[in-house]
Design an enzyme around this catalytic site. Structure first.
Site, PDB file in Angstrom:
ATOM      1  N   GLU A   1       0.816  -1.201   0.000  1.00  0.00           N
ATOM      2  CA  GLU A   1       0.000   0.000   0.000  1.00  0.00           C
ATOM      3  C   GLU A   1       0.857   1.262   0.000  1.00  0.00           C
ATOM      4  O   GLU A   1       1.986   1.255   0.485  1.00  0.00           O
ATOM      5  CB  GLU A   1      -0.899   0.007   1.242  1.00  0.00           C
TER       6      GLU A   1
ATOM      7  N   CYS B   1       3.398   8.470   1.056  1.00  0.00           N
ATOM      8  CA  CYS B   1       4.061   7.498   1.933  1.00  0.00           C
ATOM      9  C   CYS B   1       4.123   6.175   1.156  1.00  0.00           C
ATOM     10  O   CYS B   1       3.083   5.639   0.781  1.00  0.00           O
ATOM     11  CB  CYS B   1       3.210   7.381   3.199  1.00  0.00           C
TER      12      CYS B   1
ATOM     13  N   CYS C   1       7.431  -7.319   6.727  1.00  0.00           N
ATOM     14  CA  CYS C   1       8.626  -6.751   7.349  1.00  0.00           C
ATOM     15  C   CYS C   1       9.146  -7.728   8.395  1.00  0.00           C
ATOM     16  O   CYS C   1       8.369  -8.318   9.139  1.00  0.00           O
ATOM     17  CB  CYS C   1       8.290  -5.415   8.013  1.00  0.00           C
TER      18      CYS C   1
ATOM     19  N   CYS D   1       8.183  -5.489  14.928  1.00  0.00           N
ATOM     20  CA  CYS D   1       7.803  -4.572  16.019  1.00  0.00           C
ATOM     21  C   CYS D   1       6.413  -4.982  16.500  1.00  0.00           C
ATOM     22  O   CYS D   1       5.519  -5.243  15.701  1.00  0.00           O
ATOM     23  CB  CYS D   1       7.815  -3.127  15.525  1.00  0.00           C
TER      24      CYS D   1
ATOM     25  N   CYS E   1       3.069  -3.072  15.385  1.00  0.00           N
ATOM     26  CA  CYS E   1       2.898  -2.712  13.970  1.00  0.00           C
ATOM     27  C   CYS E   1       2.201  -3.828  13.194  1.00  0.00           C
ATOM     28  O   CYS E   1       2.596  -4.994  13.283  1.00  0.00           O
ATOM     29  CB  CYS E   1       4.268  -2.412  13.361  1.00  0.00           C
TER      30      CYS E   1
ATOM     31  N   CYS F   1      -0.567   5.336  10.311  1.00  0.00           N
ATOM     32  CA  CYS F   1       0.733   4.715  10.588  1.00  0.00           C
ATOM     33  C   CYS F   1       0.561   3.346  11.208  1.00  0.00           C
ATOM     34  O   CYS F   1      -0.166   3.196  12.191  1.00  0.00           O
ATOM     35  CB  CYS F   1       1.486   5.530  11.633  1.00  0.00           C
TER      36      CYS F   1
END
Ligand code: SAH
Ligand code: SF4
Length: 415
Positions: free
Chosen positions: A132, A145, A152, A156, A159, A373
């Protein structure tokens, strides 16, 4: 089916990655999968080539190198991607180029618009992978962004992207492709003023493609976006951080913890590169660039939001020229974290201000379309179905049902 490659086009010598630290990251290599390997020859993607790459490619074909500049202008300035329309190139050469270079962009699978003007794009990256990008208007800025990886590996805890293991790193053509798809759909007079690598993935875990993208989008004969308007955000891959200064782009660092104990809890990468090393690298960046670092600090209720932690955060950062962006946690299914009360967020910010930190509270954008975010995912099944496309010039908006019809087979959700 032919696959495109932007790293090894015929005639272009592969660029050597000059990182003495490479072995440290070998732990991540095992998760790469086979998708980056080019097994069949085929046209190379124009969007994965810097002007220098194109020049040496043309040189390899025995052609004049100034043609690279001409082609860059046609494509990025005039948005002409049909070689037949490039009138200053001979017919014979155009016919040759048609077979060698393609202008494919990652297809837009969905486009959602938030009531606050934020727009989110879902791109098909093939093999059931998607990423995205989010377009955020704010005053006279229009910030894009973009994503650098599918999933990933930094894991984290807060996230949504981090919940998915790395599926693969994107190629430069696929990162530039996100930009061009959005760029091509802007309204008359609009232009993307800023780029932030704050979408899916850890940009420094894919630094070669990320900095190639920077070179391509910065080219004066291309899009021409200034390096000062490009920000690379990192979770703190310390050995790679020098590349941000070397490429003269801005640096944001996800701090998210005011001491090693808390930071290691929410960001496992801290166990490998603890705060001292991270902050040393930040200080070095500010000395080399005379620029400030932006520290991002996600506020998690009962985990990172106490006033004592505000004081610790101030102590930690006070010797580094910086600003601190507080990001209230954005919820996503099953995260196990909560967003603090607004009053607590204010108190935390006030304490930092009282101590003399330069601190800003990041406004949450695109919450209704799950574009804030840390909410980005490649799991299509998690997308909200509602959308508001009023005022949007973009015509290719898919509903989930269109999406299934628009393709021969539905994308398989990534587990
Ligand atoms: N991998 C890079 C860039 C992508 S994440 C990095 O970590 O810096 C972009 C920002 O979103 C980071 O600062 C991260 O801390 C923040 N973030 C991640 N999940 C979030 C969430 N659920 N709520 C608020 N911010 C989040
Ligand atoms: Fe990866 Fe950044 Fe999310 Fe951490 S915050 S998992 S580094 S995308």
């Amino acid at each position: 089916m032919s696959k495109q490659s932007d790293s090894t086009p015929a005639g272009v010598p592969p660029k050597k990655v000059t990182t003495p630290f490479q072995p440290i990251f070998s732990a991540y290599e095992g998760n790469l999968g086979g998708s980056l390997k080019v097994t069949e020859a085929g046209p190379v993607s124009f969007y994965g080539m810097t002007q220098a790459d194109l020049k040496s490619y043309l040189k390899g074909l025995g052609k004049e190198q100034f043609r690279a500049q001409q082609i860059f202008k046609w494509v990025y300035d005039r948005r002409i991607t049909d070689f037949d329309e490039m009138s200053n190139i001979s017919k014979a050469f155009r016919d040759e180029l048609k077979k060698l270079i393609d202008f494919k962009l990652p297809p837009v699978l969905s486009h959602l618009k938030s009531i606050d003007g934020t727009q989110k794009f879902l791109f098909d990256m093939g093999d059931g992978n998607s990423v995205e990008a989010v377009l955020i208007p704010s005053g006279d800025r229009l910030t894009l962004c973009i994503s650098s990886e599918v999933g990933c590996n930094m894991a984290c805890k807060f996230c949504f992207t981090g919940k998915q293991k790395l599926k693969r790193r994107l190629k430069a053509s696929e990162i530039v492709g996100q930009f061009m798809q959005v760029h091509d759909r802007l309204q008359e007079g609009q232009r993307i003023s800023n780029i932030v690598f704050m979408g899916m993935g850890e940009p420094l875990d894919n630094s070669e493609a990320v900095f190639k993208t920077v070179d391509i989008l910065n080219d004066d004969f291309g899009i021409g976006i200034s390096r000062r308007k490009i920000t690379v955000s990192t979770s703190g891959l310390v050995p790679e951080m020098w590349k941000i200064a070397a490429n003269r782009v801005r640096m944001a660092v996800s701090l998210n913890g005011s001491n090693d104990e808390v930071r290691s809890l929410v960001m496992p990468i801290n166990k490998r590169f603890p705060l001292k090393d991270l902050l040393d690298a930040c200080l070095r960046y500010t000395k080399e660039t005379h620029d400030k670092v932006t520290f991002e600090y996600v506020m998690l209720k009962g985990v990172t939001d106490s006033l004592e932690q505000a004081r610790e955060l101030h102590q930690l950062t006070r010797k580094i020229p910086c600003k601190i962006n507080l990001i209230p946690f954005n919820e996503h299914p099953g995260s196990g974290f909560e967003r603090p009360e607004d009053r607590q967020i204010e108190k935390f910010q006030d304490e930092l201000i009282r101590l003399g930190s330069h601190v800003l509270l990041r406004r949450t954008m695109g919450r209704d379309i799950f574009a804030a975010c840390g909410q980005l995912t490649s799991e299509f099944e998690n997308k909200p179905r509602s959308m508001d496309i009023s005022n949007s010039k973009i015509g290719s908006v898919f509903k989930k049902s269109d999406f299934r019809e628009g393709r021969q087979e539905p994308i398989s959700p990534i587990k």
